[in-house]
Scaffold this motif. Sequence first.
Motif, short mmCIF file in Angstrom:
data_model
loop_
_atom_site.label_atom_id
_atom_site.label_comp_id
_atom_site.label_asym_id
_atom_site.label_seq_id
_atom_site.Cartn_x
_atom_site.Cartn_y
_atom_site.Cartn_z
N UNK A 8 0.84 -1.20 0.00
CA UNK A 8 0.00 0.00 0.00
C UNK A 8 0.87 1.25 0.00
N UNK A 9 1.66 1.45 1.03
CA UNK A 9 2.52 2.63 1.10
C UNK A 9 3.72 2.49 0.17
N UNK B 265 1.21 6.58 1.70
CA UNK B 265 0.16 7.00 0.79
C UNK B 265 -0.74 8.03 1.46
N UNK B 266 -0.92 7.89 2.77
CA UNK B 266 -1.69 8.84 3.57
C UNK B 266 -0.99 8.98 4.91
N UNK B 267 -0.91 10.20 5.43
CA UNK B 267 -0.16 10.44 6.67
C UNK B 267 -0.67 9.59 7.82
N UNK C 109 1.00 2.83 11.82
CA UNK C 109 1.04 1.37 11.72
C UNK C 109 2.45 0.84 11.93
N UNK C 110 3.45 1.63 11.56
CA UNK C 110 4.83 1.15 11.58
C UNK C 110 5.45 1.35 12.96
N UNK C 111 4.96 0.56 13.88
CA UNK C 111 5.44 0.56 15.27
C UNK C 111 5.35 -0.86 15.79
N UNK C 112 6.10 -1.16 16.84
CA UNK C 112 6.07 -2.50 17.42
C UNK C 112 4.66 -2.86 17.88
N UNK C 113 3.96 -1.88 18.46
CA UNK C 113 2.62 -2.14 18.99
C UNK C 113 1.66 -2.54 17.88
#
Length: 242
Positions: free
Chosen positions: A157-158, A165-167, A172-176
């Motif tokens: 997607x990104x 693609x959208x701020x 989403x890009x975190x360990x959690x």
Amino acid sequence: MSLLFEEIDSQASPLGEICLRRRRIPALGERDIYEVKLGDEFLMSSMFVEAEEALATLGLATVEGEDLRVVVGGLGLGYTAVAALRDARIAELLVVDALETVIGWHRDELVPLGKILNADPRNRYVHGSFFNLATQPNSGFDPDSAEKKFDAILLDIDHSPSEYLHAANAGFYSSEKLSLMAAQLKPAGVFAMWSQNLPEESFEALLGTVFAEVNSHVISFYNPFLGGESTNSVYVCVKGAP
């Protein structure tokens, strides 16, 4: 309308105007090239699909077993989904896309691979935000079966783990958040992700906080506009035992 260019469809979307175009470039011969644009930004071209297909082949090559349940995040022009369905082990493929317009292009077969996806009973389109569904393991990706576990999740997607693609996707890009997504994988399940850039060490390290195994692959392909090679990358991660 030029014989060398046609705008097939253009519609408003929550992310902006999205359009599907078909063109021919005389220097490349009698070949229809399909493009998707969001606003002024190119999302995908059928000229360059090697890495999108490699996302499926590399990701699924790492998965063991039969009767595989697989999620593809991002429909695009359908190349990742079709490449995944070439694996005879797949029993079910859910293709998640936030844009109903893009799903409609495939259902109406305005794009060449729509016919292949529509004809395969293993394929099912899911209209929704991949990032929302990925981080809600109590409901999950399948609207008909809450908490279903999958053998593989393939994400395209990104543009990259640091170019969105959208701020709103950045969170989403975190360990959690990656851990919430990984909770929807079976033990030894695989998460694979496409990026337009070379592998990023910081993202590999982040993936290593969630997954037992992380490998990065550089995909090279000929780019006629550059007269040489271009590269994308695919990250392939394996979930550890519980």
